[in-house]
Design a protein around this motif. Sequence first.
Motif, PDB file in Angstrom:
ATOM      1  N   PRO A 232     -41.422 -29.218   8.096  1.00 48.29           N
ATOM      2  CA  PRO A 232     -42.500 -30.063   8.631  1.00 48.29           C
ATOM      3  C   PRO A 232     -41.980 -31.439   9.048  1.00 48.29           C
ATOM      4  CG  PRO A 232     -43.215 -28.960   6.629  1.00 48.29           C
ATOM      5  CD  PRO A 232     -41.740 -28.706   6.742  1.00 48.29           C
TER       6      PRO A 232
ATOM      7  N   LYS B 115     -34.311 -34.788   5.125  1.00 43.90           N
ATOM      8  CA  LYS B 115     -35.036 -33.537   4.867  1.00 43.90           C
ATOM      9  C   LYS B 115     -34.279 -32.334   5.423  1.00 43.90           C
ATOM     10  CE  LYS B 115     -39.640 -35.688   5.012  1.00 43.90           C
ATOM     11  NZ  LYS B 115     -40.956 -35.700   5.691  1.00 43.90           N
TER      12      LYS B 115
ATOM     13  N   GLU C 192     -47.515 -25.837   9.773  1.00 44.67           N
ATOM     14  CA  GLU C 192     -48.367 -26.361   8.709  1.00 44.67           C
ATOM     15  C   GLU C 192     -47.605 -27.434   7.927  1.00 44.67           C
ATOM     16  OE1 GLU C 192     -50.871 -24.773   4.794  1.00 44.67           O
ATOM     17  OE2 GLU C 192     -49.830 -23.352   6.102  1.00 44.67           O
ATOM     18  N   GLY C 193     -48.217 -28.597   7.766  1.00 43.18           N
ATOM     19  CA  GLY C 193     -47.558 -29.710   7.092  1.00 43.18           C
ATOM     20  C   GLY C 193     -46.990 -30.722   8.056  1.00 43.18           C
ATOM     21  N   GLY C 194     -46.797 -30.341   9.329  1.00 50.10           N
ATOM     22  CA  GLY C 194     -46.319 -31.257  10.351  1.00 50.10           C
ATOM     23  C   GLY C 194     -47.478 -32.042  10.945  1.00 50.10           C
ATOM     24  N   SER C 195     -47.170 -33.086  11.713  1.00 50.99           N
ATOM     25  CA  SER C 195     -48.229 -33.911  12.288  1.00 50.99           C
ATOM     26  C   SER C 195     -47.749 -34.598  13.557  1.00 50.99           C
ATOM     27  CB  SER C 195     -48.699 -34.966  11.278  1.00 50.99           C
ATOM     28  OG  SER C 195     -47.637 -35.839  10.927  1.00 50.99           O
TER      29      SER C 195
ATOM     30  N   HIS D 260     -36.241 -38.138   8.457  1.00 49.98           N
ATOM     31  CA  HIS D 260     -36.254 -36.697   8.725  1.00 49.98           C
ATOM     32  C   HIS D 260     -34.859 -36.109   8.563  1.00 49.98           C
ATOM     33  CE1 HIS D 260     -40.172 -37.494  10.773  1.00 49.98           C
ATOM     34  NE2 HIS D 260     -40.437 -36.263  10.377  1.00 49.98           N
TER      35      HIS D 260
ATOM     36  N   ARG E 154     -42.976 -35.227  11.465  1.00 53.07           N
ATOM     37  CA  ARG E 154     -44.018 -36.087  12.052  1.00 53.07           C
ATOM     38  C   ARG E 154     -43.511 -36.623  13.387  1.00 53.07           C
ATOM     39  NH1 ARG E 154     -48.487 -39.047  10.402  1.00 53.07           N
ATOM     40  NH2 ARG E 154     -48.841 -41.034  11.474  1.00 53.07           N
TER      41      ARG E 154
END
Length: 315
Positions: free
Chosen positions: A200, A103, A124-127, A100, A202
């Motif tokens: 985004p 990024k 949106e796109g994250g988890s 991360h 995780r």
Amino acid sequence: MKISVIIPMYNEEDNALRTLVEVNSTMKDYDDYEIVVVDDGSKDDTFRLAEEVSSNNPHIRVIKQPINMGMGKALRTGFEKSEGDILVTIDADLSYSPPHINKLVSELLNDETIDIAVGSPYMEGGSVKNVPFSRLFISKAANKFVGFSMTENLSTVTSVLRAYRREVLESMDLESNGTNINLEILSKAIATRYKVKEVPARLEGRELGSSKLKFRSKTISHVLFSLYEKPMILFGVIGLILCLIGFIGGIYLFYQYIIGILDPTRPLIIFSVLMIIAGIQILIFGFVATQISLLKREVYIVQKENRLIRKDLKK
């Protein structure tokens, strides 16, 4: 351009070695970097383990605080002692994996208009993975509530996973010692017109060790911060409810007057009037508090300008 990764640690002997090895492996893509570990008064072997790793790696520095002073104080220490042009903060338990970092840094390197990059598992796109439902629900609700108090439409405001340009942090007078420092930085950054971008991310549940954060107190402090940022959330709701109660009582009394059964001595008359007056007064308090909050943001701008001027004079 030098990259500094700041990792606050408190009783993380189960994660210290793995975290430093994985973060260092990720950072090898950069020519100039440092990893700054701030041991926040750990009572286990965290400091010793981190020191052992740093003794064999010139890119790793370990700073020890004598007692546990909180995440905010640990991050502020890291900001002061680091030397990078871009400062990245990340949790010690690897709830966000080291890639991360790349990024977030790339966002700042590729776009000079971005001042802060925030890792967000809720956009949106994250988890999210392996996080208990109750904690996840409260975390999402808290982020939504706190985010509402800020002018930017951010989905994640409490995460420590971030990348900052050094000048952003140098322009602020940071005060928080606890987890509220993450909210304080965003609040002051937005008030002083720095650009914040979400990326985004995780989020994964902790694998080793136990969380040091008191989840309930953390949530309460974040809610209180929101009310401090946007007082009309509290005063407005209470004031409108009281006014509504008063108006409903007044409508009922007017109906009794129309059909000719109104008793002028009924306590409901006084109660309805008091509810309306109290509601209006609380709304006025909310308006005044909002003006104070806006004035506070102007103070942040002045502080930013003064700190940047002092920085220029030192050069």
